[in-house]
Design an enzyme around this catalytic site. Structure first.
Site, PDB file in Angstrom:
ATOM      1  CB  ALA A  66      -0.991  -0.107   1.251  1.00 25.36           C
ATOM      2  N   GLY A 105       0.259  -5.332   0.542  1.00 20.64           N
ATOM      3  CA  GLY A 105      -0.704  -5.151  -0.137  1.00 20.64           C
ATOM      4  C   GLY A 105      -0.320  -5.570  -1.737  1.00 20.64           C
ATOM      5  CD  GLU A 108      -2.276  -7.884   2.163  1.00 21.93           C
ATOM      6  OE1 GLU A 108      -2.051  -6.947   2.070  1.00 21.93           O
ATOM      7  OE2 GLU A 108      -3.180  -8.561   3.314  1.00 21.93           O
ATOM      8  CD  GLU A 128       1.306  -6.015   5.031  1.00 19.60           C
ATOM      9  OE1 GLU A 128       2.019  -6.990   5.369  1.00 19.60           O
ATOM     10  OE2 GLU A 128       0.738  -6.058   4.057  1.00 19.60           O
TER      11      GLU A 128
HETATM   12  N1  T1G Z   1       4.656   3.312   0.188  1.00 19.25           N
HETATM   13  C1  T1G Z   1       5.174   4.517  -0.265  1.00 19.25           C
HETATM   14  N2  T1G Z   1       6.515   4.582  -0.267  1.00 19.25           N
HETATM   15  C2  T1G Z   1       7.245   3.660  -0.155  1.00 19.25           C
HETATM   16  C3  T1G Z   1       7.075   2.577   0.089  1.00 19.25           C
HETATM   17  C4  T1G Z   1       5.597   2.389   0.187  1.00 19.25           C
HETATM   18  N3  T1G Z   1       4.864   1.165   0.445  1.00 19.25           N
HETATM   19  N4  T1G Z   1       7.769   1.708   0.038  1.00 19.25           N
HETATM   20  C5  T1G Z   1       9.036   2.410  -0.405  1.00 19.25           C
HETATM   21  N5  T1G Z   1       8.514   3.789  -0.360  1.00 19.25           N
HETATM   22  C6  T1G Z   1       9.472   4.604  -0.955  1.00 19.25           C
HETATM   23  C7  T1G Z   1      10.500   4.984   0.086  1.00 19.25           C
HETATM   24  O1  T1G Z   1      10.162   5.719   1.040  1.00 19.25           O
HETATM   25  C8  T1G Z   1      11.693   5.698  -0.568  1.00 19.25           C
HETATM   26  O2  T1G Z   1      11.211   6.916  -1.049  1.00 19.25           O
HETATM   27  C9  T1G Z   1      11.664   4.965  -1.947  1.00 19.25           C
HETATM   28  O3  T1G Z   1      10.446   4.200  -2.131  1.00 19.25           O
HETATM   29  C10 T1G Z   1      12.593   3.687  -1.955  1.00 19.25           C
HETATM   30  O4  T1G Z   1      12.520   3.016  -0.929  1.00 19.25           O
HETATM   31  C11 T1G Z   1      -2.875  -3.221   2.722  1.00 19.25           C
HETATM   32  C12 T1G Z   1      -1.710  -1.862   4.825  1.00 19.25           C
HETATM   33  C13 T1G Z   1      10.331  -1.986  -1.438  1.00 19.25           C
HETATM   34  C14 T1G Z   1      12.057  -3.365  -0.247  1.00 19.25           C
HETATM   35  O5  T1G Z   1       6.034  -2.186   4.186  1.00 19.25           O
HETATM   36  O6  T1G Z   1      10.560  -2.489   2.302  1.00 19.25           O
HETATM   37  O7  T1G Z   1       0.746  -2.911   2.139  1.00 19.25           O
HETATM   38  O8  T1G Z   1      13.225   7.984   0.165  1.00 19.25           O
HETATM   39  O9  T1G Z   1      14.876   3.495   0.005  1.00 19.25           O
HETATM   40  O10 T1G Z   1      16.189  -0.141  -0.224  1.00 19.25           O
HETATM   41  O11 T1G Z   1      -1.882  -4.962   4.137  1.00 19.25           O
HETATM   42  O12 T1G Z   1      11.039   0.488   0.244  1.00 19.25           O
HETATM   43  O13 T1G Z   1      13.226   7.559  -2.431  1.00 19.25           O
HETATM   44  O14 T1G Z   1      11.451   9.452  -1.586  1.00 19.25           O
HETATM   45  O15 T1G Z   1      13.394   1.433   1.000  1.00 19.25           O
HETATM   46  O16 T1G Z   1      15.454  -0.308  -2.773  1.00 19.25           O
HETATM   47  C15 T1G Z   1       3.737  -2.758   3.199  1.00 19.25           C
HETATM   48  C16 T1G Z   1       8.151  -1.006   2.548  1.00 19.25           C
HETATM   49  C17 T1G Z   1       3.078  -1.472   3.366  1.00 19.25           C
HETATM   50  C18 T1G Z   1       7.242  -2.425   2.073  1.00 19.25           C
HETATM   51  C19 T1G Z   1      12.526  -1.212  -1.462  1.00 19.25           C
HETATM   52  N6  T1G Z   1       4.994  -2.618   2.419  1.00 19.25           N
HETATM   53  N7  T1G Z   1       9.081  -0.877   1.678  1.00 19.25           N
HETATM   54  O17 T1G Z   1      13.892  -0.808  -0.637  1.00 19.25           O
HETATM   55  O18 T1G Z   1      14.284   1.514  -1.371  1.00 19.25           O
HETATM   56  S1  T1G Z   1       1.622  -1.402   4.170  1.00 19.25           S
HETATM   57  C20 T1G Z   1       6.092  -2.366   2.805  1.00 19.25           C
HETATM   58  C21 T1G Z   1      10.436  -1.511   1.330  1.00 19.25           C
HETATM   59  C22 T1G Z   1       0.425  -2.596   3.189  1.00 19.25           C
HETATM   60  C23 T1G Z   1      -1.469  -3.801   3.058  1.00 19.25           C
HETATM   61  C24 T1G Z   1      -0.674  -2.915   3.884  1.00 19.25           C
HETATM   62  C25 T1G Z   1      11.404  -0.917   0.568  1.00 19.25           C
HETATM   63  C26 T1G Z   1      11.583  -1.895  -0.621  1.00 19.25           C
HETATM   64  P1  T1G Z   1      12.558   8.031  -1.305  1.00 19.25           P
HETATM   65  P2  T1G Z   1      14.071   2.232  -0.219  1.00 19.25           P
HETATM   66  P3  T1G Z   1      15.012   0.072  -1.331  1.00 19.25           P
END
Ligand code: T1G
Length: 696
Positions: A66, A105, A108, A128
């Site tokens: 998400a 998500g 999912e 998450e």
């Molecule tokens: N939403 C918005 N921005 C995100 C993002 C996200 N989910 N994930 C990463 N970014 C941005 C981050 O802030 C950075 O921005 C850029 O992308 C690169 O990230 C319904 C509710 C995917 C493994 O928890 O683990 O889904 O600083 O520096 O090292 O059940 O990002 O460049 O402006 O980390 O290559 C669940 C979180 C969400 C994944 C990539 N998903 N992200 O790593 O780059 S909740 C997560 C990561 C959800 C559902 C629920 C990592 C990555 P900027 P980065 P990276």
């Protein structure tokens, strides 16, 4: 090729529709992405020429979850549930084509598709929990149905990523595609599904694995017990377990309702707010305002380290692990030998735990050399001085490094508190001098304070920040002041902890309050672990401090079987009546009168001065952002990550409350509680630390 919207394209290959998402950087499930998938699916389902659908992403990764930046904002666009419905209820086969990471998500969404194909380098997960949430789009109900209850519990409470190969074995994906040929392989897979007239498969209908778990209700309590320590203080893991229990015991519609209810609870809770804050804070810390993105980086292919003591050896391991050769210089052969042996034995301990192969040890040790000759550092790209914390010693060393090292070499000090500018003044190239403050044990602790001197050049700073990332550290750029950021704030908590036990609070009470707050260990237990006799001199000891008195009683900490606590043969700590009496006698001698001290006062006296010191650090420009201070304390001192950090915690309590208590303490206890100007300013204007713009 049809543009459904700005982030979604739909095109057709033979009789297969390909929905392609392009929403950098990680194809997060923003409103536009959700609208795009939904619109493209409507078009594909209505087009009689289409027999199957492939969902794929451009850029570095499949949908990574998400869009966290949308959290807390009014909902917009088609809901995720609606997107999942149109995919899962589609009358034509839908195949998710995965590369990079399918997370949260994103996974999912893939789980409501009928089949999944991935390249070998892809990783899948439901992380998450790392932001204080649970998979709120059916993940807690569908994952156990594929991989089984135990594996699902482990994956979702750890937030771990699963490689595509393992995902294939567990049934999480159905096919592997050759690297670089994902779309073609996915279309071929879709065509094969159509040709074989495979019935559409919905994970929601696969119940055998969850039904089998109904006969093993103790799975959950065993899992809770096995992870009690790891989950201490955290809300999300328990909710995830409850969701999986629902997946086992309830029909999926009711399980989904239970998941939704628990997800909303977490989303509205303080822990998720803190963890989401920290997610972005830990990424912001790498940004250095005013440093041009294209600042030229210096090569760091060889490293020299001065000093083979605990810190020097630990620092060396970071570079050896990253494949960078290290030369260690010492002044005495036995010290050098001991340091090199320490490195080898550290690796052997890691190998004994199965986290390193013996071949890796030899490979890393082969990159390590040592000598007593400073000239050996003449051509290294980076020198890190890690010797005795004495200014004269350090200035002499930097004077000699200045005469020895090649032009352009980075000259770094690992000093934990001394004035880096004064050290730099001993050289003719202060622009090449920087602080790289590692935390002990240096090969384990993630935090690296990068100390920017007055004259340190931009490319040395940019190179150091990049290097920190390469060696797996969390770097925070800090200014030159006593104790920099972390230790300067720690001094506030230590002072109050020591004062509190003079006023009647017991060391074990202070430790309990801070442990319950979420620290891994309280200050007195930590002192016993580190040793009360660090820097203590038996000959010169004069019972002038409680620490001296305890050392004179040979209560030097865990290593002597007694310190603030008594220790049994297993080093289990117990409060000591003798120490209680010793403290009372010492406090009386110093003129203190003791009283009952409440847990609340203990916590506020230890934490609020930390927040206040953080405000002073920001006023002086010694940290770029309030959230940088939080990143320091989470990674260097065990601040509980689910409380965001001292500055975030202050914002959550309300700076007006922090200010009011500091003013009360100032009146009762003295000027050490004088509120920082910035704290007064923010509190009186109803603002937060998070409202402050980064320093320039
Ligand atoms: N939403 C918005 N921005 C995100 C993002 C996200 N989910 N994930 C990463 N970014 C941005 C981050 O802030 C950075 O921005 C850029 O992308 C690169 O990230 C319904 C509710 C995917 C493994 O928890 O683990 O889904 O600083 O520096 O090292 O059940 O990002 O460049 O402006 O980390 O290559 C669940 C979180 C969400 C994944 C990539 N998903 N992200 O790593 O780059 S909740 C997560 C990561 C959800 C559902 C629920 C990592 C990555 P900027 P980065 P990276």
């Amino acid at each position: 090729m049809t543009a459904i919207n700005s982030v979604t394209q739909l095109h057709r290959i033979d009789r297969v529709a390909v929905i392609s998402i392009h929403f950098p950087p990680v194809n997060a499930l923003s409103a536009a992405v959700r609208d795009g998938i939904h619109g493209a699916m409507q078009a594909a389902l209505q087009d009689a020429a289409i027999e199957a659908v492939v969902l794929i992403c451009e850029g570095s990764t499949f949908i990574a979850g998400a869009d966290i930046t949308e959290f807390g904002k009014p909902p917009a666009g088609v809901s995720l549930a609606e997107v999942q419905r149109i995919l899962e209820e589609a009358t034509k086969p839908v195949i998710a084509a995965i590369h990079g990471t399918a997370l949260g998500g994103g996974l999912e969404v893939a789980l409501v598709c009928h089949w999944r194909i991935a390249v070998p380098s892809a990783r899948l997960g439901l992380p998450e929990v790392n932001i204080g949430l649970l998979p709120g789009a059916g993940g807690t109900q569908r994952l156990p149905r594929i991989v089984g209850v135990e594996k699902a519990l482990e994956n979702m409470t750890s937030g771990s990523h699963v490689r595509a190969g393992e995902a294939l074995e567990s049934g999480l994906i159905d096919e592997l595609a050759p690297e670089g040929e994902l779309q073609a392989a996915a279309v071929t897979f879709a065509q094969r599904i159509v040709a074989e007239k495979r019935p559409l498969r919905k994970i929601r209908d696969q119940n055998e694995k969850v039904l089998a778990a109904r006969d093993q209700p103790d799975i959950f309590d065993k899992f809770r017990q096995a992870n009690a320590r790891k989950f201490r203080g955290l809300e999300a893991p328990e909710r995830i377990i409850q969701c999986v229990e629902a997946a086992v015991n309830l029909p999926i519609e009711q399980g989904l309702k239970r998941e939704r209810q628990l997800f909303v609870e977490l989303m509205q809770g303080q822990q998720s707010a803190a963890l989401r804050y920290y997610f972005f804070a830990s990424r912001q810390a790498w940004q250095v305002p005013g440093l041009a993105k294209d600042t030229p980086l210096l090569p760091v292919e060889t490293v020299g380290i001065l000093g083979a003591g605990t810190m020097g050896a630990g620092i060396a391991m970071n570079f050896l692990n990253a494949g960078i050769p290290v030369h260690i210089v010492e002044t005495r052969q036995e010290a050098l030998d001991r340091g090199l042996a320490t490195i080898r034995s550290n690796y052997e301990n890691t190998a004994r735990k199965g986290r390193l192969q013996l071949a890796d040890i030899e490979q890393r040790m082969a990159r390590l050399t040592g000598s007593l000759d400073l000239q050996q550092l003449a051509d290294v790209d980076l020198v890190i001085e890690a010797v005795f914390e004495n200014m004269d010693v350090k200035k002499d060393i930097f004077r000699r490094l200045d005469q020895t090292c090649k032009a352009g070499a980075i000259l770094a000090s690992n000093t934990s508190a001394l004035d880096l500018n004064e050290i730099a003044s001993a050289t003719s190239r202060p622009e090449s001098v920087i602080g790289l403050h590692f935390f002990s044990p240096a090969n384990v602790m993630k935090l690296l304070e990068v100390v920017r001197g007055t004259h340190t050049s931009d490319n040395i700073i940019a190179t150091s920040m990049q290097l920190a990332k390469k060696i797996g550290k969390v770097a925070v750029l800090v200014g030159v002041c006593p104790g920099f950021v972390g230790n300067r704030i720690l001094a506030q908590r230590q002072r109050e902890a020591n004062a509190l036990i003079m006023e009647g609070a017991m060391p074990w009470a202070v430790d309990r309050v801070l442990y319950q707050f979420g620290f891994p260990m309280g200050p007195f237990a930590m002192s016993d672990l580190a040793g009360l006799d660090l820097g203590w001199n038996k000959e010169r000891s004069s019972s002038s401090t409680l620490r001296e008195v305890l050392c004179e009683m040979d209560r030097r900490g865990q290593k002597s079987g007694a310190g603030f606590y008594d220790y049994d043969e297993k080093r289990t700590a117990a409060p000591s009546r003798l120490v209680e009496q010793t403290i009372a006698d010492f406090a009386k001698k110093k003129g203190f009168s003791t009283r009952e001290v409440s847990d609340e006062e203990i916590l506020e006296r230890c934490i609020y001065p930390m927040i206040n010191e953080g405000a002073k650090i920001l006023e002086e420009g010694m940290a770029l952002r309030a959230c940088d201070i939080d990143v320091v304390w989470v990674n260097g001192y065990g601040w509980p990550i689910y409380r965001g950090g001292p500055m975030f915690y202050g914002d959550q309590i309300g700076l007006d409350k922090v200010l009011a208590r500091m003013q009360q303490f100032e009146q009762q206890l003295g000027p050490q509680f004088k509120p920082a100007k910035l704290l007064v300013e923010l509190a009186s204007s109803g603002r937060k630390f998070s409202d402050l713009a980064p320093a320039k």
